[in-house]
Design an enzyme around this catalytic site. Structure first.
Site, PDB file in Angstrom:
ATOM      1  N   GLU A 159       4.914  -5.236   7.229  1.00  0.00           N
ATOM      2  CA  GLU A 159       4.085  -4.265   7.963  1.00  0.00           C
ATOM      3  C   GLU A 159       4.557  -4.011   9.386  1.00  0.00           C
ATOM      4  O   GLU A 159       4.491  -2.887   9.870  1.00  0.00           O
ATOM      5  CB  GLU A 159       2.607  -4.724   7.990  1.00  0.00           C
TER       6      GLU A 159
ATOM      7  N   GLU B 121      -0.093  -9.674  -0.476  1.00  0.00           N
ATOM      8  CA  GLU B 121      -1.501 -10.029  -0.234  1.00  0.00           C
ATOM      9  C   GLU B 121      -2.282 -10.070  -1.543  1.00  0.00           C
ATOM     10  O   GLU B 121      -3.162 -10.897  -1.738  1.00  0.00           O
ATOM     11  CB  GLU B 121      -2.121  -9.024   0.739  1.00  0.00           C
TER      12      GLU B 121
ATOM     13  N   ALA C 258       0.870  -1.177   0.000  1.00  0.00           N
ATOM     14  CA  ALA C 258       0.000   0.000   0.000  1.00  0.00           C
ATOM     15  C   ALA C 258       0.908   1.229   0.000  1.00  0.00           C
ATOM     16  O   ALA C 258       2.055   1.153   0.455  1.00  0.00           O
ATOM     17  CB  ALA C 258      -0.868  -0.016   1.247  1.00  0.00           C
TER      18      ALA C 258
ATOM     19  N   GLY D 192       0.832  -5.231   1.019  1.00  0.00           N
ATOM     20  CA  GLY D 192      -0.385  -5.361   0.203  1.00  0.00           C
ATOM     21  C   GLY D 192      -0.116  -6.018  -1.145  1.00  0.00           C
ATOM     22  O   GLY D 192      -1.020  -6.601  -1.744  1.00  0.00           O
TER      23      GLY D 192
END
Ligand code: DAK
Length: 260
Positions: free
Chosen positions: A134, A114, A66, A111
């Site tokens: 993260e 993911e 992200a 992300g």
């Protein structure tokens, strides 16, 4: 056709490819990119010609997570809205009726890892790198990385990756079962397309039902999941593809499936 700023969309015969195309920020997922992805996924879902989707990245990243610069200025409310929206977009990938192949060309972090995991199958180039960093940013994965990683690689290995935030290379990702195959950089899209073409051969309706059975079943207990499988199995008996597939077998000819 809509013009996208951070994505390139191509369609060849029955295979579509989305290339994440914001290389200056290593294809990090900002709001604008997720907006575009959301619109494009709705189009792909409706497009009957598309039978397999490939997602890849331009430059040295698949998706480096992200967008940190965007997240650092978010208020709690904005963060929550962004989170809900992001989860919705990822759900759209997972719930597409078409199988999705992640062709992971480079960094797939946070992300981005993911996003690769939300796809049905992952192929990696030798340059791919995976990780859930993260915890180094003081957060935890927010697109279900804590849930999908253990399902793919097992609890112990997933926890090691989640707790350390470390990056692993493509061969290690293959060893732990995070990716199906590792190929040379220049072969990545050829491999993904070759796999997509193999998926184009069997009955499209049956593949759609398989995807539903696996994705729904994995999140429920075995008895309920098996009952659900039986329901979808029954549903395939109402399809033209089942009639054609079995007739073709008996008549010793190649089946001509219509996807219904
Ligand atoms: N966001 C924004 N910009 C990024 C970025 C990111 N995730 N990753 C890289 N960039 C930018 C860099 O800032 C740099 O920009 P300039 O300085 O050139 O302007 C440019 O891309 C090139 O990066 P580097 O210069 O750093 O390139 P290197 O080859 O040296 O290093 C790297 C590559 C991938 C190791 C490094 O860039 C890196 O560590 N990037 C951050 C990776 C990361 O920590 N990713 C996880 C982000 S957190 C949620 C859902 C999901 C998430 C959160 C919430 N909810 C539902 C609530 C997800 C969180 C994440 O993904």
């Amino acid at each position: 056709m809509i013009e996208y700023k951070n994505l390139v969309f191509e369609k060849q015969e029955n295979i579509a490819t989305i290339t994440m195309d914001r290389p200056k920020a290593l294809n990090a997922l900002n709001k604008e990119t997720l907006d575009e992805l959301s619109i494009l996924l709705d189009e792909i879902k409706k497009d009957k010609e598309i039978q397999v989707l490939i997602i890849t990245g331009n430059g040295k990243a698949f998706v480096a997570g992200a967008d940190i610069t965007e997240m650092m200025n978010m208020t709690a409310i904005e963060g929550q809205e962004w989170s809900l929206f992001g989860q919705k977009v990822f759900d759209k990938i997972e719930q597409l009726p078409q199988p999705v192949i992640a062709a992971v060309n480079g960094f797939a972090l946070g992300g981005g890892c993911e996003m690769a995991m939300v796809c049905d199958i992952r192929i990696a180039s030798e340059k791919a790198k995976f990780g859930q960093p993260e915890v180094s940013l003081g957060i935890i994965p927010g697109f279900a990385g804590t849930q999908r990683l253990p399902r793919l690689v097992g609890l112990g290995v997933a926890k090691e990756l989640l707790y350390t935030g470390k990056m692993i290379d493509a061969n290690e990702a293959y060893r732990i079962g995070l990716v199906n195959k590792v190929v040379a950089v220049e072969e990545l899209l050829n491999e993904a397309n070759a796999l997509a073409k193999q998926i184009l051969k069997p009955a499209p309706f049956a593949i759609k039902m398989c995807k539903k059975a696996v994705n729904t079943g994995i999140n429920t207990d075995l008895t309920t999941a098996s009952e659900y499988e039986a329901t979808l199995f029954g549903l395939t008996f109402s399809s033209d593809d089942k009639k054609e597939g079995m007739e073709a077998f008996v008549e010793k000819r190649k089946a001509a499936f219509k996807g219904k």
